[in-house]
Design an enzyme around this catalytic site. Structure first.
Site, PDB file in Angstrom:
ATOM      1  N   HIS A  41      37.996  35.029  37.272  1.00  0.00           N
ATOM      2  CA  HIS A  41      39.406  35.305  37.167  1.00  0.00           C
ATOM      3  C   HIS A  41      39.807  34.331  35.979  1.00  0.00           C
ATOM      4  O   HIS A  41      40.992  34.670  35.486  1.00  0.00           O
ATOM      5  CB  HIS A  41      40.140  34.940  38.143  1.00  0.00           C
ATOM      6  CG  HIS A  41      40.107  36.243  39.516  1.00  0.00           C
ATOM      7  ND1 HIS A  41      39.063  35.902  40.421  1.00  0.00           N
ATOM      8  CD2 HIS A  41      40.762  37.334  39.983  1.00  0.00           C
ATOM      9  CE1 HIS A  41      39.049  37.000  41.220  1.00  0.00           C
ATOM     10  NE2 HIS A  41      40.029  37.809  40.744  1.00  0.00           N
ATOM     11  N   ASP A  62      34.398  45.367  37.885  1.00  0.00           N
ATOM     12  CA  ASP A  62      35.338  44.553  38.687  1.00  0.00           C
ATOM     13  C   ASP A  62      36.784  44.817  37.760  1.00  0.00           C
ATOM     14  O   ASP A  62      36.655  45.433  36.861  1.00  0.00           O
ATOM     15  CB  ASP A  62      34.835  43.140  38.727  1.00  0.00           C
ATOM     16  CG  ASP A  62      35.636  42.029  39.738  1.00  0.00           C
ATOM     17  OD1 ASP A  62      36.770  42.368  40.049  1.00  0.00           O
ATOM     18  OD2 ASP A  62      34.856  41.080  40.029  1.00  0.00           O
TER      19      ASP A  62
END
Length: 387
Positions: A243, A314
């Protein structure tokens, strides 16, 4: 019989051959007991594929879609869970193939909200995904209660108890219109519970993690929800949080001995299990690229580990491992070119530029037609749209 591999003729779908493969949705099956053969690289692979009889089911569905609708069917787009009307507009206006419901709001998971989304999708259903793992990653806990983290499950429950828990959870998800759960996590770690993977992992031991993940996946599948194992090729020992930026794993040879073990015998998971590829730089494999955009990573999964079901990325929109370097439309195109069947992004927003870019890429040969047909065949088959 396990159906991990689609016929090779499906790639030529709109040429002379077509795929009338089996619908994978909701078919849990029974794990194979025979030992799978060795792959050429020495890893355990799934059984050799058997080609289904040629049929026109997938071809006719794809032929019925416009070029724009074909590329849109590959996309999984995040929607605002508190705004069902926006989800309906997204599906109605752009014909995207899937939506992802994150966050804590439950408006889309109550009443007939998702039924309205499906009605907007028309003849080709839309996949509806959540990431309901248990522990700190849940989506329906406010509606039906919480379930333990993967680590707690492995510490306090038997695999059979985990399977039954997943059956019950899957039934609760399915009753609300959810068709895909981005769970279980097969990453290996015994690190701090609040780490990026942490207690989302069943165990640092490959065999234990595989046994519990397979049980959870089996329970979801029995309830009609397609499980997704993640994050290939293994986030558990990566250097940080994707992230926040691109992270690096141990070298590929090291991963083969541990983190990749849960992918060695894919026959232990249900037939409808899908795989999510992470934004991970793997020395000896991806050469500085995130695995989600690396052809070598998809080749590893397809060839060395014998998997030919649906592969998704993802989050391509909200994770800096991607967004620091690529625009969203670039990342989506690169992912599909590399081998992803379903590029995912959670942020939603204006999807038109992404579809524009894919449509242009197909028209100009930048995205080969056989790559598009291959991905479409897998995605449509998984949704039960081919017969």
């Amino acid at each position: 019989m396990k159906r991990w591999m689609l016929a090779a003729t499906c790639v030529a779908l709109l040429g002379t051959a077509a795929c009338g493969g089996d619908d994978q949705s909701g078919d849990g099956g029974t794990p194979d007991t025979a030992s799978p053969p060795q792959s050429p690289t020495g890893t355990q692979g799934s059984p050799e594929p058997t080609s289904p009889a040629p049929g026109g089911e997938c071809a006719s569905v794809i032929e019925s879609l416009s070029p724009r609708e074909r590329v849109a069917q590959l996309l999984v787009v995040g929607v605002e869970p508190s705004d069902p009307a926006a989800a309906v507009r997204l599906v109605s206006d752009h014909r995207v193939g899937g939506i992802f419901i994150g966050g804590n709001a439950t408006d889309l998971l109550t009443g007939d909200a998702l039924e309205q989304v499906q009605q907007a999708a028309g003849e080709v259903p839309v996949s509806v995904a959540v990431d309901d793992e248990g522990g700190r990653v849940q989506r329906i806990d406010e509606l039906v209660g919480s379930i333990p983290s993967a680590r707690e499950m492995a510490a306090t429950m038997t695999p059979e108890e985990v399977r039954q828990l997943a059956v019950e959870r899957g039934e609760q998800l399915s009753a609300r219109g959810v068709t895909v759960d981005y769970a279980p996590t097969v990453d290996l770690t015994d690190g701090p519970a609040n780490g990026v993977i942490g207690d989302r992992s069943f165990s640092a031991d490959p065999q234990t993690a595989t046994e519990y993940a397979a049980a959870f996946a089996e329970g979801l599948s029995e309830s009609g929800v397609r499980p997704v194992i993640k994050h290939f090729p293994g986030h558990g020992r990566a250097s940080g949080d994707s992230h926040q930026g691109l992270v690096q794993t141990p070298p590929l040879d090291d991963l083969r001995e541990s983190d990749l073990v849960p992918y060695e015998d894919l026959g232990v998971y249900p037939d409808d299990t899908e795989v999510m590829v992470g934004h991970l730089d793997v020395p000896g494999l991806t050469e500085g690229e995130p695995a989600s955009l690396s052809p070598a990573a998809y080749q590893l999964l397809r060839e060395d580990y014998g998997y030919d079901g649906v592969v998704l990325t993802d989050d391509l929109g909200a994770m800096r491992a991607i967004s620091d370097t690529y625009t969203l439309d670039e990342a989506v195109l690169l992912a599909v070119q590399a081998g992803a069947d379903q590029p995912l992004w959670s942020a939603g927003g204006d999807v038109a530029p992404v579809i524009d870019r894919l449509e242009t890429a197909v028209a100009e040969g930048e995205l080969p037609q056989d790559r598009l047909n291959e991905a479409l065949t897998r995605v449509l088959t998984a949704k039960g749209a081919c017969g």
